[in-house]
Scaffold this motif. Sequence first.
Motif, PDB file in Angstrom:
ATOM      1  N   SER A 179       2.660  -1.049   4.335  1.00  0.00           N
ATOM      2  CA  SER A 179       3.504  -1.151   5.528  1.00  0.00           C
ATOM      3  C   SER A 179       4.640  -2.142   5.328  1.00  0.00           C
ATOM      4  O   SER A 179       5.624  -2.119   6.058  1.00  0.00           O
ATOM      5  N   ARG A 180       4.575  -2.935   4.323  1.00  0.00           N
ATOM      6  CA  ARG A 180       5.564  -3.978   4.084  1.00  0.00           C
ATOM      7  C   ARG A 180       6.640  -3.549   3.094  1.00  0.00           C
ATOM      8  O   ARG A 180       7.656  -4.224   2.952  1.00  0.00           O
ATOM      9  N   LYS A 181       6.479  -2.444   2.433  1.00  0.00           N
ATOM     10  CA  LYS A 181       7.445  -1.994   1.427  1.00  0.00           C
ATOM     11  C   LYS A 181       8.834  -1.869   2.059  1.00  0.00           C
ATOM     12  O   LYS A 181       8.970  -1.418   3.189  1.00  0.00           O
ATOM     13  N   PRO A 182       9.843  -2.262   1.309  1.00  0.00           N
ATOM     14  CA  PRO A 182      11.201  -2.139   1.881  1.00  0.00           C
ATOM     15  C   PRO A 182      11.561  -0.672   2.077  1.00  0.00           C
ATOM     16  O   PRO A 182      11.295   0.167   1.215  1.00  0.00           O
ATOM     17  N   ARG A 183      12.134  -0.399   3.216  1.00  0.00           N
ATOM     18  CA  ARG A 183      12.542   0.970   3.538  1.00  0.00           C
ATOM     19  C   ARG A 183      13.931   1.211   2.941  1.00  0.00           C
ATOM     20  O   ARG A 183      14.789   0.320   2.975  1.00  0.00           O
TER      21      ARG A 183
ATOM     22  N   GLU B 125      -7.687  -3.276   3.344  1.00  0.00           N
ATOM     23  CA  GLU B 125      -6.781  -3.882   4.324  1.00  0.00           C
ATOM     24  C   GLU B 125      -5.537  -4.445   3.651  1.00  0.00           C
ATOM     25  O   GLU B 125      -4.420  -4.312   4.164  1.00  0.00           O
ATOM     26  N   PHE B 126      -5.702  -5.053   2.493  1.00  0.00           N
ATOM     27  CA  PHE B 126      -4.561  -5.605   1.768  1.00  0.00           C
ATOM     28  C   PHE B 126      -3.619  -4.491   1.314  1.00  0.00           C
ATOM     29  O   PHE B 126      -2.394  -4.609   1.448  1.00  0.00           O
ATOM     30  N   ASP B 127      -4.180  -3.388   0.791  1.00  0.00           N
ATOM     31  CA  ASP B 127      -3.344  -2.265   0.368  1.00  0.00           C
ATOM     32  C   ASP B 127      -2.577  -1.681   1.544  1.00  0.00           C
ATOM     33  O   ASP B 127      -1.389  -1.351   1.421  1.00  0.00           O
ATOM     34  N   ARG B 128      -3.224  -1.558   2.697  1.00  0.00           N
ATOM     35  CA  ARG B 128      -2.556  -1.046   3.900  1.00  0.00           C
ATOM     36  C   ARG B 128      -1.421  -1.986   4.310  1.00  0.00           C
ATOM     37  O   ARG B 128      -0.333  -1.543   4.661  1.00  0.00           O
ATOM     38  N   PHE B 129      -1.658  -3.284   4.259  1.00  0.00           N
ATOM     39  CA  PHE B 129      -0.621  -4.260   4.597  1.00  0.00           C
ATOM     40  C   PHE B 129       0.563  -4.147   3.634  1.00  0.00           C
ATOM     41  O   PHE B 129       1.716  -4.138   4.047  1.00  0.00           O
ATOM     42  N   MET B 130       0.274  -4.052   2.350  1.00  0.00           N
ATOM     43  CA  MET B 130       1.350  -3.958   1.359  1.00  0.00           C
ATOM     44  C   MET B 130       2.139  -2.658   1.524  1.00  0.00           C
ATOM     45  O   MET B 130       3.360  -2.642   1.352  1.00  0.00           O
TER      46      MET B 130
END
Length: 142
Positions: free
Chosen positions: A127-131, A120-125
């Motif tokens: 999705s949070r990466k700057p585009r 879950e933490f990896d998925r959150f990180m």
Amino acid sequence: MISHALIRPAWTPATIALMVVGFMIYWPLGLAMIAYILWGDRLEAFRRDVNRSTDRVMCGFRRAGMRRPFGMERTGNVAFDDWREKELARLDEERRKLHEASEEFESYARELRRAKDQEEFDRFMASRKPRPSTDSEPTIDG
């Protein structure tokens, strides 16, 4: 010379004052003082009776052989006592195995929760990466 206690179970000025103060501080204290004044002379006999009864019960336990842990006294039948000891040893072994299995399962469940949390933490990180910014977006500078 006769000596009397200042606070004794009687209507003396000291006990009346303590009763009044008891009611002013906390009403059950006042009631306790009234009970002491009325029935305090019976307290010594009551204490003596309780001690005598307790002593009688404890002597009964000692006579009955309650010094040993429950269920460990010998019955007099050697075969039964041997069988019981073997069964108790077997049950202790089963209890030990159950305890080990419980510890293993707790370890497994803890590792499973850790893996799920990591996912879950990896998925959150992710999705949070700057585009990356595109040129078509307006900029503040100009």
